[in-house]
Write a protein that holds these residues in place. Structure first.
Motif, PDB file in Angstrom:
ATOM      1  N   ILE A   1       0.649   5.036   1.154  1.00  0.00           N
ATOM      2  CA  ILE A   1      -0.290   5.913   1.854  1.00  0.00           C
ATOM      3  C   ILE A   1       0.206   7.341   1.809  1.00  0.00           C
TER       4      ILE A   1
ATOM      5  N   LYS B   1       0.864  -1.183   0.000  1.00  0.00           N
ATOM      6  CA  LYS B   1       0.000   0.000   0.000  1.00  0.00           C
ATOM      7  C   LYS B   1       0.899   1.232   0.000  1.00  0.00           C
TER       8      LYS B   1
ATOM      9  N   SER C   1       3.909   6.745   3.355  1.00  0.00           N
ATOM     10  CA  SER C   1       4.432   5.521   3.951  1.00  0.00           C
ATOM     11  C   SER C   1       4.102   4.368   3.011  1.00  0.00           C
TER      12      SER C   1
ATOM     13  N   LEU D   1       4.744   7.527  12.467  1.00  0.00           N
ATOM     14  CA  LEU D   1       4.318   6.254  13.050  1.00  0.00           C
ATOM     15  C   LEU D   1       4.598   6.240  14.554  1.00  0.00           C
TER      16      LEU D   1
ATOM     17  N   ASP E   1      -2.917  -4.461  12.917  1.00  0.00           N
ATOM     18  CA  ASP E   1      -3.145  -4.849  11.521  1.00  0.00           C
ATOM     19  C   ASP E   1      -3.863  -6.201  11.461  1.00  0.00           C
TER      20      ASP E   1
ATOM     21  N   HIS F   1      -0.606   0.339  16.902  1.00  0.00           N
ATOM     22  CA  HIS F   1       0.121   1.496  16.362  1.00  0.00           C
ATOM     23  C   HIS F   1      -0.854   2.492  15.748  1.00  0.00           C
TER      24      HIS F   1
ATOM     25  N   PHE G   1       1.777  -5.735   3.562  1.00  0.00           N
ATOM     26  CA  PHE G   1       1.050  -6.607   4.483  1.00  0.00           C
ATOM     27  C   PHE G   1       1.154  -8.048   3.990  1.00  0.00           C
TER      28      PHE G   1
ATOM     29  N   HIS H   1      -4.718   1.149  15.888  1.00  0.00           N
ATOM     30  CA  HIS H   1      -5.257  -0.129  15.413  1.00  0.00           C
ATOM     31  C   HIS H   1      -4.172  -1.198  15.501  1.00  0.00           C
TER      32      HIS H   1
ATOM     33  N   TYR I   1      -0.339  11.062   3.297  1.00  0.00           N
ATOM     34  CA  TYR I   1      -0.912  11.880   4.365  1.00  0.00           C
ATOM     35  C   TYR I   1      -0.640  13.340   4.034  1.00  0.00           C
TER      36      TYR I   1
ATOM     37  N   ARG J   1       3.366  13.378   4.115  1.00  0.00           N
ATOM     38  CA  ARG J   1       4.115  12.161   4.463  1.00  0.00           C
ATOM     39  C   ARG J   1       3.627  11.009   3.590  1.00  0.00           C
TER      40      ARG J   1
HETATM   41  O1  LIG Z   1       1.639   5.179   7.766  1.00  0.00           O
HETATM   42  C1  LIG Z   1       2.024   4.535   8.731  1.00  0.00           C
HETATM   43  O2  LIG Z   1       3.136   4.746   9.248  1.00  0.00           O
HETATM   44  C2  LIG Z   1       1.149   3.462   9.316  1.00  0.00           C
HETATM   45  C3  LIG Z   1       0.143   2.875   8.365  1.00  0.00           C
HETATM   46  C4  LIG Z   1      -0.605   1.737   8.981  1.00  0.00           C
HETATM   47  O3  LIG Z   1      -0.517   1.473  10.137  1.00  0.00           O
HETATM   48  C5  LIG Z   1      -1.482   0.864   8.151  1.00  0.00           C
HETATM   49  O4  LIG Z   1      -1.712   1.172   6.974  1.00  0.00           O
HETATM   50  O5  LIG Z   1      -1.952  -0.170   8.667  1.00  0.00           O
END
Ligand SMILES: O=C(O)CCC(=O)C(=O)O
Ligand SMILES: [Fe+2]
Length: 216
Positions: A85, A83, A170, A119, A104, A158, A174, A102, A87, A168
């Motif tokens: 991500i 993924k 990330s 994070l 994972d 986390h 997974f 949450h 932000y 940001r």
């Molecule tokens: O962006 C992050 O550092 C965490 C993302 C995350 O925890 C997730 O996508 O499950």
């Protein structure tokens, strides 16, 4: 953990993430900047190796054979979901989290981010920052390892905060079971102990947890 040369080679997409972190998301999408198949494939291969190595150590930590957790997660059918991500900056941090706290859903997560910290891990009853470090990769034990180990491994709680001025990115991967695979406490671990968790077809587990239905 990695052959360093290979790691750096496979990470140049990630470095690219760092460089482009201030470019607008639409531009990233329209440029298809992440579609470097060769690099992504190499990264996926390295993540698979790392994932199997760490699950091997975790299996041994449970007194089981090296492949126990990998087999429990589905063996060669384990899937690696990448993924990316985004932000955006958030001037009022008290209003929202980038990712609320949450654990994972999957088995184990490998995460790399750009140079903007965000994070946080819940440790000793408080939130601690996971500092950006471009020589490492964050490993998060997730729900299915907790469930297979019958609770002997925890699923790491986390969350991700945002930055007031900087964007940001990330990049988690997974490692997760195939949707039709059933995951539950490993048979060897529930001979003397009662099972703490119900086995679930992963598709159903995902549905129940994402919709906040009771699980066990
Ligand atoms: O962006 C992050 O550092 C965490 C993302 C995350 O925890 C997730 O996508 O499950
Ligand atoms: Fe997460």
């Amino acid at each position: 953990l990695f052959n360093q040369d290979k790691l750096y080679k496979s990470l140049h997409v990630i470095n690219l993430c760092g460089l482009i972190s201030n470019i607008k998301y639409n531009k990233i999408k329209s440029d298809n900047i992440f579609c470097n198949r060769e690099v992504n494939e190499e990264y996926a291969r390295e993540i698979k190796k790392l994932s199997e190595k760490i699950m091997g150590w975790l299996s041994e930590g449970l007194g089981l054979h090296r492949d126990a957790l990998k087999e429990g997660l589905g063996g060669e059918k384990v899937e690696y979901l990448m993924k990316i991500i985004f932000y955006p900056p958030c001037p009022k941090l008290e209003l929202l989290y980038g990712a609320p706290h949450h654990t994972d859903l999957n088995g184990i997560t490998f995460l790399i981010a750009d140079e903007v910290d965000g994070l946080q891990a819940f440790q000793d009853n408080k939130w601690v920052d996971v500092k950006y470090d471009d020589s490492g990769i964050v490993v998060i034990i997730a729900d299915q390892i907790k469930r297979m180990s019958n609770g002997r491994y925890k699923s790491g709680e986390h969350r991700a905060t945002m930055d007031t001025v900087r964007t940001r990115l990330s990049w988690p991967v997974f490692a997760e079971p195939n949707l039709d695979h059933v995951v539950g406490p490993l048979a060897e671990l529930v001979i003397d102990d009662a099972p703490k968790y119900k086995p679930y077809v992963y598709r159903e587990y995902k549905f129940l947890k994402m919709n906040k239905f009771p699980l066990d």
